[in-house]
Scaffold this motif. Structure first.
Motif, PDB file in Angstrom:
ATOM      1  N   ASN A 180     -41.127  22.046 -43.809  1.00  0.00           N
ATOM      2  CA  ASN A 180     -42.012  22.859 -44.448  1.00  0.00           C
ATOM      3  C   ASN A 180     -41.860  24.242 -44.564  1.00  0.00           C
ATOM      4  O   ASN A 180     -41.988  25.018 -45.425  1.00  0.00           O
ATOM      5  CB  ASN A 180     -43.321  22.669 -44.016  1.00  0.00           C
ATOM      6  CG  ASN A 180     -44.167  21.227 -44.635  1.00  0.00           C
ATOM      7  OD1 ASN A 180     -43.857  20.963 -45.756  1.00  0.00           O
ATOM      8  ND2 ASN A 180     -45.019  20.919 -43.651  1.00  0.00           N
ATOM      9  N   PHE A 183     -38.989  25.410 -47.041  1.00  0.00           N
ATOM     10  CA  PHE A 183     -39.514  25.629 -48.654  1.00  0.00           C
ATOM     11  C   PHE A 183     -40.805  26.645 -48.795  1.00  0.00           C
ATOM     12  O   PHE A 183     -40.668  27.267 -49.557  1.00  0.00           O
ATOM     13  CB  PHE A 183     -40.144  23.984 -48.866  1.00  0.00           C
ATOM     14  CG  PHE A 183     -38.940  23.138 -49.169  1.00  0.00           C
ATOM     15  CD1 PHE A 183     -38.497  23.152 -50.512  1.00  0.00           C
ATOM     16  CD2 PHE A 183     -38.565  22.119 -48.286  1.00  0.00           C
ATOM     17  CE1 PHE A 183     -37.336  22.150 -51.004  1.00  0.00           C
ATOM     18  CE2 PHE A 183     -37.498  21.314 -48.633  1.00  0.00           C
ATOM     19  CZ  PHE A 183     -37.028  21.226 -49.956  1.00  0.00           C
ATOM     20  N   GLU A 184     -41.582  26.527 -47.700  1.00  0.00           N
ATOM     21  CA  GLU A 184     -42.746  27.977 -47.801  1.00  0.00           C
ATOM     22  C   GLU A 184     -41.775  29.218 -47.977  1.00  0.00           C
ATOM     23  O   GLU A 184     -42.260  30.110 -48.637  1.00  0.00           O
ATOM     24  CB  GLU A 184     -43.677  27.828 -46.773  1.00  0.00           C
ATOM     25  CG  GLU A 184     -44.914  26.995 -47.144  1.00  0.00           C
ATOM     26  CD  GLU A 184     -45.617  26.093 -46.154  1.00  0.00           C
ATOM     27  OE1 GLU A 184     -45.452  26.683 -44.770  1.00  0.00           O
ATOM     28  OE2 GLU A 184     -46.282  25.247 -46.412  1.00  0.00           O
ATOM     29  N   THR A 187     -40.227  29.806 -51.262  1.00  0.00           N
ATOM     30  CA  THR A 187     -41.247  30.012 -52.315  1.00  0.00           C
ATOM     31  C   THR A 187     -42.136  30.943 -52.298  1.00  0.00           C
ATOM     32  O   THR A 187     -42.663  31.242 -53.428  1.00  0.00           O
ATOM     33  CB  THR A 187     -42.170  28.693 -52.706  1.00  0.00           C
ATOM     34  OG1 THR A 187     -42.659  28.154 -51.419  1.00  0.00           O
ATOM     35  CG2 THR A 187     -40.848  27.401 -53.167  1.00  0.00           C
ATOM     36  N   ILE A 199     -41.849  25.450 -58.077  1.00  0.00           N
ATOM     37  CA  ILE A 199     -42.165  24.265 -57.241  1.00  0.00           C
ATOM     38  C   ILE A 199     -42.579  23.104 -58.389  1.00  0.00           C
ATOM     39  O   ILE A 199     -43.491  23.566 -59.386  1.00  0.00           O
ATOM     40  CB  ILE A 199     -43.615  24.514 -56.588  1.00  0.00           C
ATOM     41  CG1 ILE A 199     -43.236  25.750 -55.480  1.00  0.00           C
ATOM     42  CG2 ILE A 199     -44.028  23.441 -55.804  1.00  0.00           C
ATOM     43  CD1 ILE A 199     -44.469  26.326 -54.704  1.00  0.00           C
ATOM     44  N   SER A 201     -43.040  19.916 -56.951  1.00  0.00           N
ATOM     45  CA  SER A 201     -43.733  18.811 -56.220  1.00  0.00           C
ATOM     46  C   SER A 201     -44.026  19.509 -54.668  1.00  0.00           C
ATOM     47  O   SER A 201     -42.930  20.151 -54.479  1.00  0.00           O
ATOM     48  CB  SER A 201     -43.193  17.570 -56.205  1.00  0.00           C
ATOM     49  OG  SER A 201     -43.571  16.814 -55.102  1.00  0.00           O
ATOM     50  N   GLN A 202     -45.043  19.347 -54.357  1.00  0.00           N
ATOM     51  CA  GLN A 202     -45.145  19.950 -52.947  1.00  0.00           C
ATOM     52  C   GLN A 202     -46.215  19.126 -52.148  1.00  0.00           C
ATOM     53  O   GLN A 202     -47.175  18.583 -52.734  1.00  0.00           O
ATOM     54  CB  GLN A 202     -45.451  21.343 -52.895  1.00  0.00           C
ATOM     55  CG  GLN A 202     -46.822  21.750 -53.592  1.00  0.00           C
ATOM     56  CD  GLN A 202     -47.175  23.176 -53.295  1.00  0.00           C
ATOM     57  OE1 GLN A 202     -46.969  24.025 -52.602  1.00  0.00           O
ATOM     58  NE2 GLN A 202     -47.691  23.763 -54.527  1.00  0.00           N
ATOM     59  N   TRP A 215     -41.735  18.072 -51.090  1.00  0.00           N
ATOM     60  CA  TRP A 215     -41.156  19.310 -51.820  1.00  0.00           C
ATOM     61  C   TRP A 215     -40.222  18.890 -52.621  1.00  0.00           C
ATOM     62  O   TRP A 215     -39.070  18.253 -52.253  1.00  0.00           O
ATOM     63  CB  TRP A 215     -40.495  20.375 -50.605  1.00  0.00           C
ATOM     64  CG  TRP A 215     -41.482  20.956 -49.869  1.00  0.00           C
ATOM     65  CD1 TRP A 215     -42.000  20.788 -48.567  1.00  0.00           C
ATOM     66  CD2 TRP A 215     -42.261  22.186 -50.150  1.00  0.00           C
ATOM     67  NE1 TRP A 215     -43.035  21.558 -48.069  1.00  0.00           N
ATOM     68  CE2 TRP A 215     -43.006  22.493 -49.173  1.00  0.00           C
ATOM     69  CE3 TRP A 215     -42.266  22.728 -51.708  1.00  0.00           C
ATOM     70  CZ2 TRP A 215     -44.099  23.669 -49.092  1.00  0.00           C
ATOM     71  CZ3 TRP A 215     -43.042  23.921 -51.537  1.00  0.00           C
ATOM     72  CH2 TRP A 215     -44.044  24.373 -50.522  1.00  0.00           C
ATOM     73  N   ILE A 217     -38.062  21.474 -55.420  1.00  0.00           N
ATOM     74  CA  ILE A 217     -38.321  22.993 -56.045  1.00  0.00           C
ATOM     75  C   ILE A 217     -36.915  23.128 -56.963  1.00  0.00           C
ATOM     76  O   ILE A 217     -35.829  22.501 -56.752  1.00  0.00           O
ATOM     77  CB  ILE A 217     -38.392  24.173 -54.986  1.00  0.00           C
ATOM     78  CG1 ILE A 217     -37.163  24.110 -54.366  1.00  0.00           C
ATOM     79  CG2 ILE A 217     -39.709  23.935 -54.245  1.00  0.00           C
ATOM     80  CD1 ILE A 217     -37.034  25.550 -53.401  1.00  0.00           C
ATOM     81  N   TRP A 366     -34.302  19.047 -52.745  1.00  0.00           N
ATOM     82  CA  TRP A 366     -35.062  18.366 -52.271  1.00  0.00           C
ATOM     83  C   TRP A 366     -34.736  17.797 -50.848  1.00  0.00           C
ATOM     84  O   TRP A 366     -33.533  17.735 -50.565  1.00  0.00           O
ATOM     85  CB  TRP A 366     -35.330  17.153 -53.150  1.00  0.00           C
ATOM     86  CG  TRP A 366     -34.328  16.194 -53.151  1.00  0.00           C
ATOM     87  CD1 TRP A 366     -33.819  15.015 -52.639  1.00  0.00           C
ATOM     88  CD2 TRP A 366     -33.053  16.255 -54.373  1.00  0.00           C
ATOM     89  NE1 TRP A 366     -32.832  14.330 -52.798  1.00  0.00           N
ATOM     90  CE2 TRP A 366     -32.316  15.019 -53.936  1.00  0.00           C
ATOM     91  CE3 TRP A 366     -32.674  17.230 -55.402  1.00  0.00           C
ATOM     92  CZ2 TRP A 366     -30.934  14.886 -54.609  1.00  0.00           C
ATOM     93  CZ3 TRP A 366     -31.753  17.027 -56.035  1.00  0.00           C
ATOM     94  CH2 TRP A 366     -30.726  15.843 -55.779  1.00  0.00           C
ATOM     95  N   ASP A 371     -40.942  15.666 -43.077  1.00  0.00           N
ATOM     96  CA  ASP A 371     -41.195  17.075 -42.179  1.00  0.00           C
ATOM     97  C   ASP A 371     -41.659  16.814 -40.693  1.00  0.00           C
ATOM     98  O   ASP A 371     -41.217  17.288 -39.854  1.00  0.00           O
ATOM     99  CB  ASP A 371     -42.337  17.898 -43.049  1.00  0.00           C
ATOM    100  CG  ASP A 371     -42.675  19.045 -42.131  1.00  0.00           C
ATOM    101  OD1 ASP A 371     -42.020  19.849 -42.050  1.00  0.00           O
ATOM    102  OD2 ASP A 371     -43.907  19.210 -41.594  1.00  0.00           O
ATOM    103  N   THR A 381     -38.205  10.520 -52.350  1.00  0.00           N
ATOM    104  CA  THR A 381     -36.873  11.319 -52.970  1.00  0.00           C
ATOM    105  C   THR A 381     -35.985  10.341 -53.548  1.00  0.00           C
ATOM    106  O   THR A 381     -34.855  10.950 -53.703  1.00  0.00           O
ATOM    107  CB  THR A 381     -36.488  12.563 -52.271  1.00  0.00           C
ATOM    108  OG1 THR A 381     -36.157  12.068 -50.874  1.00  0.00           O
ATOM    109  CG2 THR A 381     -37.655  13.505 -51.974  1.00  0.00           C
TER     110      THR A 381
END
Ligand SMILES: O=C(O)CCC(=O)C(=O)O
Ligand SMILES: [Fe+2]
Length: 414
Positions: A180, A183-184, A187, A199, A201-202, A215, A217, A366, A371, A381
């Motif tokens: 997480n 990806f945070e 983004t 993004i 999907s999250q 996630w 992106i 992806w 996580d 995925t």
């Protein structure tokens, strides 16, 4: 020349002479297995139990052709193909075979440390004994220790865990929560805005069949035109060849490649001069910047080409067995789109109802893992490469692992 037989009768050179003597018309009788069950029977010890039939009908596997010898275990079972005993080194070969047989009978067959490799330890070429005599076990160990393990007395090296001891203390790159965070960061951090993150999907948002999405992106502006062109060209220099999946475990603990009818692309691995190219190095460093993970954890770029109609059916990038290997499992895929495709060729996530179209210079990222447990596969995925409908699609996989990939790769330990 005459090969001598040992006292316990495991060598039948006298019969061999008969089986390969010239026939009435003077033509040489070929050394062969006349029945397709010969190897199977020999594996049951039939060359010893039933020599009358076996030595003439399964001469090749039983080692009863002139100039051949088949060493056996105490129960008469064989360990690989019959060995050629001819030429000026015949005496030395004979002696090496005696020695090999003793090693296989008194060590490999009985000592527990050979349990995993006992059945797989075989001479896989009729010249193994000869090569061992002329010093090839030392000169060419990579090949010999696997192909001719009995002759080199290296059965233990067929044990993957012996060759590649798994360092239990090797640190994992991702702890729970780190996925997480990555990806945070990508983004939300100002620095990454230059790559135009989007993004798709999250977590916390429903998507497809799920209340909670993984996630996914894109970075629309990760590579330049020139970098894309260069990577395509470098793939061409290495040569695009039929793509394969991971197949079955082999006798040496590595995995065969498996031809998947549903994967019809070609690919080139960006190793050696391709990896060392300054453009590749720039790209690799940019990927480190994005993922925050050292390049040693990444596989060499897999450069892909799809012609019209070519595709890769639904699959997951996570490879189970790597969990217990030094490299650990794949944790993320960074897929690089190297050109615009005229029609088709999207990357589709069937369970998410999401399709991403190729766009030169963009990257799709992806995770393959969860996580909360980054060694555990994220089934959401699953994805496929849809068939190209017009034009050619060029792309590249950057697969990032839990631990170093390049170190164990260099040692043949993947
Ligand atoms: O070509 C694509 O869009 C995806 C390819 C892919 O999933 C793979 O090579 O594992
Ligand atoms: Fe994939």
């Amino acid at each position: 020349e005459e090969a001598t037989c040992t006292a316990d009768g495991d060598c039948s050179v006298e019969e061999e002479a008969a089986s390969t003597s010239n026939n009435a018309s003077g033509a040489k009788v070929v050394c062969e297995n006349k029945h397709d069950q010969c190897e199977f029977w020999a594996g049951l010890g039939e060359c010893e139990k039933n020599p009358g039939y076996m030595h003439s009908n399964c001469a090749k596997i039983c080692g009863t052709c002139a100039g051949y010898r088949q060493p056996t275990l105490a129960d008469g079972k064989t360990f690989g193909v019959s060995q050629q005993v001819t030429g000026s080194k015949a005496d030395e070969i004979q002696k090496l075979i005696d020695d090999t047989q003793k090693y296989m009978r008194e060590e490999v067959s009985v000592d527990d440390k050979f349990k995993e490799v006992r059945d797989g330890c075989q001479n896989r070429n009729e010249l193994c004994a000869f090569w061992a005599v002329i010093g090839e076990c030392e000169a060419n160990p990579k090949f010999m220790e696997m192909e001719c393990a009995p002759s080199c007395k290296t059965c233990i090296k067929l044990d993957f865990d012996f060759r590649c001891p798994f360092d239990k203390d090797a640190p994992s790159t991702w702890k729970p929560g780190d996925l997480n965070k990555m990806f945070e960061r990508i983004t939300t951090d100002q620095y990454y805005q230059q790559f135009e993150p989007k993004i798709l999907s999250q977590p916390g948002q429903p998507i497809g069949k799920f209340k909670d999405g993984p996630w996914v992106i894109t970075l629309d502006n990760l590579l330049s035109e020139q970098e894309c062109e260069k990577l395509i060209e470098l793939g061409g220099v290495r040569g695009y060849e039929q793509s394969y999946d991971v197949g079955k475990k082999k006798y040496d603990g590595t995995y065969d490649k498996h031809l998947n009818q549903d994967r019809t692309s070609t690919n080139a691995w960006c190793v050696d001069e391709c990896y060392n190219d300054t453009v590749t190095q720039d790209v690799v460093h940019r990927l480190e910047n994005v993922t925050g993970i050292d390049d040693t954890n990444s596989e060499y770029l897999q450069l892909l080409r799809y012609e019209v109609g070519q595709k890769y059916g639904q699959h997951h990038d996570y490879i189970d067995y790597q969990k217990n290997r030094q490299c650990g499992v794949r944790i993320i895929t960074v897929f690089l789109y190297l050109n615009d495709v005229e029609a088709g060729g999207g990357t589709d996530f069937p369970l998410l109802g999401l399709t991403v179209m190729p766009k030169r210079g963009s990257a799709l990222i992806w995770p393959s893992v969860m996580d909360a447990n980054p060694d555990y596969k994220d089934h959401r995925t699953e994805h496929q490469a849809l068939p190209v409908e017009a034009g050619t699609k060029y792309g590249a996989n950057a697969w990032v692992h839990q631990r170093s990939f390049k170190d164990p790769y260099a040692k043949g330990c993947i």
